[in-house]
Design a protein around this motif. Sequence first.
Motif, PDB file in Angstrom:
ATOM      1  N   PHE A   1       0.819  -1.209   0.000  1.00 17.62           N
ATOM      2  CA  PHE A   1       0.000   0.000   0.000  1.00 17.62           C
ATOM      3  C   PHE A   1       0.855   1.262   0.000  1.00 17.62           C
ATOM      4  O   PHE A   1       0.619   2.197  -0.761  1.00 17.62           O
ATOM      5  CB  PHE A   1      -0.916  -0.045   1.227  1.00 17.62           C
ATOM      6  CG  PHE A   1      -1.955   1.035   1.230  1.00 17.62           C
ATOM      7  CD1 PHE A   1      -3.083   0.937   0.441  1.00 17.62           C
ATOM      8  CD2 PHE A   1      -1.794   2.158   2.023  1.00 17.62           C
ATOM      9  CE1 PHE A   1      -4.038   1.935   0.432  1.00 17.62           C
ATOM     10  CE2 PHE A   1      -2.750   3.159   2.019  1.00 17.62           C
ATOM     11  CZ  PHE A   1      -3.874   3.048   1.222  1.00 17.62           C
ATOM     12  N   ILE A   2       1.882   1.258   0.878  1.00 19.92           N
ATOM     13  CA  ILE A   2       2.777   2.406   0.964  1.00 19.92           C
ATOM     14  C   ILE A   2       3.467   2.654  -0.375  1.00 19.92           C
ATOM     15  O   ILE A   2       3.544   3.779  -0.860  1.00 19.92           O
ATOM     16  CB  ILE A   2       3.863   2.130   2.023  1.00 19.92           C
ATOM     17  CG1 ILE A   2       3.228   1.973   3.402  1.00 19.92           C
ATOM     18  CG2 ILE A   2       4.923   3.212   2.036  1.00 19.92           C
ATOM     19  CD1 ILE A   2       2.692   3.257   3.931  1.00 19.92           C
ATOM     20  N   LEU A   3       3.924   1.554  -0.970  1.00 22.48           N
ATOM     21  CA  LEU A   3       4.656   1.693  -2.230  1.00 22.48           C
ATOM     22  C   LEU A   3       3.731   2.170  -3.335  1.00 22.48           C
ATOM     23  O   LEU A   3       4.130   2.906  -4.233  1.00 22.48           O
ATOM     24  CB  LEU A   3       5.293   0.351  -2.597  1.00 22.48           C
ATOM     25  CG  LEU A   3       6.215  -0.222  -1.517  1.00 22.48           C
ATOM     26  CD1 LEU A   3       6.718  -1.605  -1.929  1.00 22.48           C
ATOM     27  CD2 LEU A   3       7.389   0.717  -1.276  1.00 22.48           C
ATOM     28  N   GLN A   4       2.485   1.724  -3.229  1.00 19.97           N
ATOM     29  CA  GLN A   4       1.488   2.179  -4.202  1.00 19.97           C
ATOM     30  C   GLN A   4       1.282   3.688  -4.064  1.00 19.97           C
ATOM     31  O   GLN A   4       1.228   4.415  -5.045  1.00 19.97           O
ATOM     32  CB  GLN A   4       0.175   1.443  -3.957  1.00 19.97           C
ATOM     33  CG  GLN A   4      -1.023   2.047  -4.646  1.00 19.97           C
ATOM     34  CD  GLN A   4      -1.344   1.350  -5.941  1.00 19.97           C
ATOM     35  OE1 GLN A   4      -1.640   0.159  -5.948  1.00 19.97           O
ATOM     36  NE2 GLN A   4      -1.275   2.086  -7.031  1.00 19.97           N
ATOM     37  N   LEU A   5       1.183   4.139  -2.820  1.00 16.51           N
ATOM     38  CA  LEU A   5       1.032   5.578  -2.611  1.00 16.51           C
ATOM     39  C   LEU A   5       2.235   6.326  -3.174  1.00 16.51           C
ATOM     40  O   LEU A   5       2.131   7.458  -3.614  1.00 16.51           O
ATOM     41  CB  LEU A   5       0.885   5.898  -1.119  1.00 16.51           C
ATOM     42  CG  LEU A   5      -0.430   5.495  -0.449  1.00 16.51           C
ATOM     43  CD1 LEU A   5      -0.397   5.846   1.037  1.00 16.51           C
ATOM     44  CD2 LEU A   5      -1.612   6.176  -1.111  1.00 16.51           C
TER      45      LEU A   5
ATOM     46  N   ARG B   1       6.760  -3.291  -6.551  1.00 14.87           N
ATOM     47  CA  ARG B   1       5.994  -3.317  -5.301  1.00 14.87           C
ATOM     48  C   ARG B   1       5.922  -4.726  -4.761  1.00 14.87           C
ATOM     49  O   ARG B   1       6.208  -4.988  -3.601  1.00 14.87           O
ATOM     50  CB  ARG B   1       4.559  -2.843  -5.561  1.00 14.87           C
ATOM     51  CG  ARG B   1       4.397  -1.380  -5.748  1.00 14.87           C
ATOM     52  CD  ARG B   1       2.978  -0.945  -5.472  1.00 14.87           C
ATOM     53  NE  ARG B   1       1.936  -1.728  -6.106  1.00 14.87           N
ATOM     54  CZ  ARG B   1       1.281  -1.357  -7.213  1.00 14.87           C
ATOM     55  NH1 ARG B   1       1.609  -0.226  -7.823  1.00 14.87           N
ATOM     56  NH2 ARG B   1       0.327  -2.110  -7.703  1.00 14.87           N
ATOM     57  N   ARG B   2       5.545  -5.615  -5.646  1.00 17.12           N
ATOM     58  CA  ARG B   2       5.328  -6.992  -5.227  1.00 17.12           C
ATOM     59  C   ARG B   2       6.637  -7.597  -4.717  1.00 17.12           C
ATOM     60  O   ARG B   2       6.699  -8.187  -3.643  1.00 17.12           O
ATOM     61  CB  ARG B   2       4.772  -7.801  -6.403  1.00 17.12           C
ATOM     62  CG  ARG B   2       4.393  -9.215  -6.060  1.00 17.12           C
ATOM     63  CD  ARG B   2       3.292  -9.706  -6.990  1.00 17.12           C
ATOM     64  NE  ARG B   2       3.372  -9.082  -8.312  1.00 17.12           N
ATOM     65  CZ  ARG B   2       4.104  -9.565  -9.332  1.00 17.12           C
ATOM     66  NH1 ARG B   2       4.804 -10.671  -9.175  1.00 17.12           N
ATOM     67  NH2 ARG B   2       4.131  -8.944 -10.500  1.00 17.12           N
ATOM     68  N   GLU B   3       7.704  -7.394  -5.490  1.00 20.86           N
ATOM     69  CA  GLU B   3       8.980  -7.987  -5.104  1.00 20.86           C
ATOM     70  C   GLU B   3       9.465  -7.458  -3.765  1.00 20.86           C
ATOM     71  O   GLU B   3       9.892  -8.213  -2.892  1.00 20.86           O
ATOM     72  CB  GLU B   3      10.024  -7.716  -6.196  1.00 20.86           C
ATOM     73  CG  GLU B   3       9.850  -8.681  -7.358  1.00 20.86           C
ATOM     74  CD  GLU B   3      10.623  -8.235  -8.595  1.00 20.86           C
ATOM     75  OE1 GLU B   3      11.341  -7.209  -8.511  1.00 20.86           O
ATOM     76  OE2 GLU B   3      10.479  -8.905  -9.633  1.00 20.86           O
ATOM     77  N   ARG B   4       9.370  -6.136  -3.623  1.00 20.77           N
ATOM     78  CA  ARG B   4       9.859  -5.564  -2.369  1.00 20.77           C
ATOM     79  C   ARG B   4       9.016  -5.975  -1.182  1.00 20.77           C
ATOM     80  O   ARG B   4       9.536  -6.260  -0.094  1.00 20.77           O
ATOM     81  CB  ARG B   4       9.919  -4.039  -2.488  1.00 20.77           C
ATOM     82  CG  ARG B   4      11.213  -3.602  -3.160  1.00 20.77           C
ATOM     83  CD  ARG B   4      11.248  -2.158  -3.451  1.00 20.77           C
ATOM     84  NE  ARG B   4      11.291  -1.331  -2.248  1.00 20.77           N
ATOM     85  CZ  ARG B   4      11.456  -0.014  -2.294  1.00 20.77           C
ATOM     86  NH1 ARG B   4      11.592   0.597  -3.464  1.00 20.77           N
ATOM     87  NH2 ARG B   4      11.476   0.683  -1.193  1.00 20.77           N
TER      88      ARG B   4
END
Lengths: 229, 408
Positions: free
Chosen positions: A108-112, A120-123
């Motif tokens: 969610f944070i990375l999406q923001l 995003r998924r990998e991290r």
Amino acid sequence: MNIVECRGLKKTYRQGRVDVHALDGVDLDVVRGDFMALAGPSGSGKTTLLNLIGGLDHASAGEVVLDGEKLNLLSQAQLAELRLNRIGFVFQAYNLIPVLTAQENVEFILQLQNLPARERRERAMAILDDVGLEGLYGRRPAELSGGQQQRVAVARAIVSEPAIVLADEPTANLDSHTGQGLLELMLEMNEKKEVTFIFSTHDKMVMDYAKRLVILRDGRIAGERGKTE
Amino acid sequence: MFFQLAWRNIWRNPKRTLILLTAIVIGVWSMIFLGALMRGISDQMVRNGIANLTGHVQIHLRGYRNDPVVENSILQPGKLEEVLAGALPKEAHWTERVRVYAVASNARHSIGVTLVGIDSAREAQVSFIGSAVTQGDYLQPGKGNGILIGQSLAEKFKTELGKKLVLMALDSKGDNASRAFRISGIFRAELEAIEKQFVFVNLDTARQMLKLKGGISEISILLPEKSATEAVVQSLRKQLPVGDSLEVASWLDLLPFVTAVMELYDGFIFIWFLIIFIAMGFGIVNTILMAVFERVREFGLLKALGMKPVWIVRQVLTESFLLLLVGQVLGCIFGLVSVALLARNGIDLSAFAEGLEYAGMSRMIFPVVLVKDVVMANLVVFILGVLVSLYPAVKAARFTPVEALART
Ligand SMILES: Nc1ncnc2c1ncn2[C@@H]1O[C@H](COP(=O)(O)OP(=O)(O)OP(=O)(O)O)[C@@H](O)[C@H]1O
Ligand SMILES: [Mg+2]
């Protein structure tokens, strides 16, 4: 350089006719990479101090400089931006968005931050592995134990590699064994990723883990143990 | 992910969501359904009115409409015919008629009717009568004493094909004229009143009987579908040679009752939309507001994590957007399907035929869906739905993280 500098910090709440001086002149410097605990009796101002450092609330007087930014000069939107990009939060409870899975909560944070889906998924998965939750990516918060939930919260707090993580009594709802696991984890992240941690606590064990311990009493710093550099 | 989040949030309280969805579905459904029904009724009324000898445009001698007697006839329609040939759109049809009040009688009964003298070939292209004869034959130019009467009149007179019927009327000199006809055909009409009111004879026969020479009472024009009636009326007014003694009127003028009813229906539809919307609007505000207040902590958390207030507004709006979308799609589907089902067979109102006839309504109603109505209904629900959600959305964005997180 200090990551946090508090100067003459005051916070006064008005409760009916009485002014409550939650913070009454706090001067505090925190060096980068520290692993610091705030302790003190209930009502001594620990949460208030963390909120001010994290830009969640405005000081009544004094100033906070976080990672070079004078917080009282920033607008709400700028504060939000700052929290998103440079601060990680871990709260005592209800940390996670209930309808999202562990992985989605972290993503969610990375999406923001507008990161591409793949990254995003990998991290998110990598960081969940780091906090010992491999294989539980798809669980919703309700399907995780309290300790596991706090681990997800820690994962979320550090996934975007913030300058600092603020944790308000992160172990308060955990049994001591689980709490110790979480502390080990945070310490590891502190050492491995050089993330600064400040937490508030009543927990003797947390204080023992901390590299530096600051004691608050009645909104003032009453004492301290550990190196200040 | 924000869509996903919104979608899952909607289903956190499935019961509440289903209730709200039901409200939206019923609202949209009823708007479409009722709209289609009203359109169907008023369309039918217009079509009936136009087919019942009115046509889209009529030309009379000024004064005829107030006093439809033989004296108010157009005596020399020749010039008029020339103008019409040039002025009308290609696919338009027009016909000339003699139309007067008359008394019809046989051995047993007598009753007031409207005697219509028609040019059988041209009339068939303009009004309903060409295809309305169910027994016997339509009028043929040669057979001077043939007459068409409606089924209801035939029943009333207890008469049948081949029997005699005497018509009496005032001729152009003001004398009583009467003539015996033989019933050559019996017709049926949408409205019983039409069957009782009109009898048809050949134009030449009527002229003879009424001593009218080449005169006519009216010209009725049927325009191709979708051509602009008003424009034709205007151009005819300009081109007609004897401009001030003739009167050109469109069906809107000729059927004031129908236009009034159409306006009334538009009003009904509007009020219904309003009621639906107010009810739905409150439902939406309430539900979203409830959902927002249950999640104060969560919004605080989102803000603490760095979500800007506008993002939170957007998040809440996305939730109501999805609700509206789902509800409206379902509502449209139900609405269109139910209209389609009804349109297949029509709604049979013959049980109430008597009452409906006053309003010029048919026995059968076929709902009519206008894209315009469907789009309108959906647009109204959607825009207002999103607008009322703004309030809870802004509320959600206003929670400060500190207060929100302090709540346990
Ligand atoms: N929103 C508020 N309105 C009014 N008074 C407040 C508010 N938040 C905190 N206070 C008061 O400020 C003082 C400091 O509160 P704070 O929550 O910072 O203490 P704390 O050290 O975190 O306590 P605890 O260990 O119980 O969490 C307390 O006296 C508290 O009652
Ligand atoms: Mg506290």
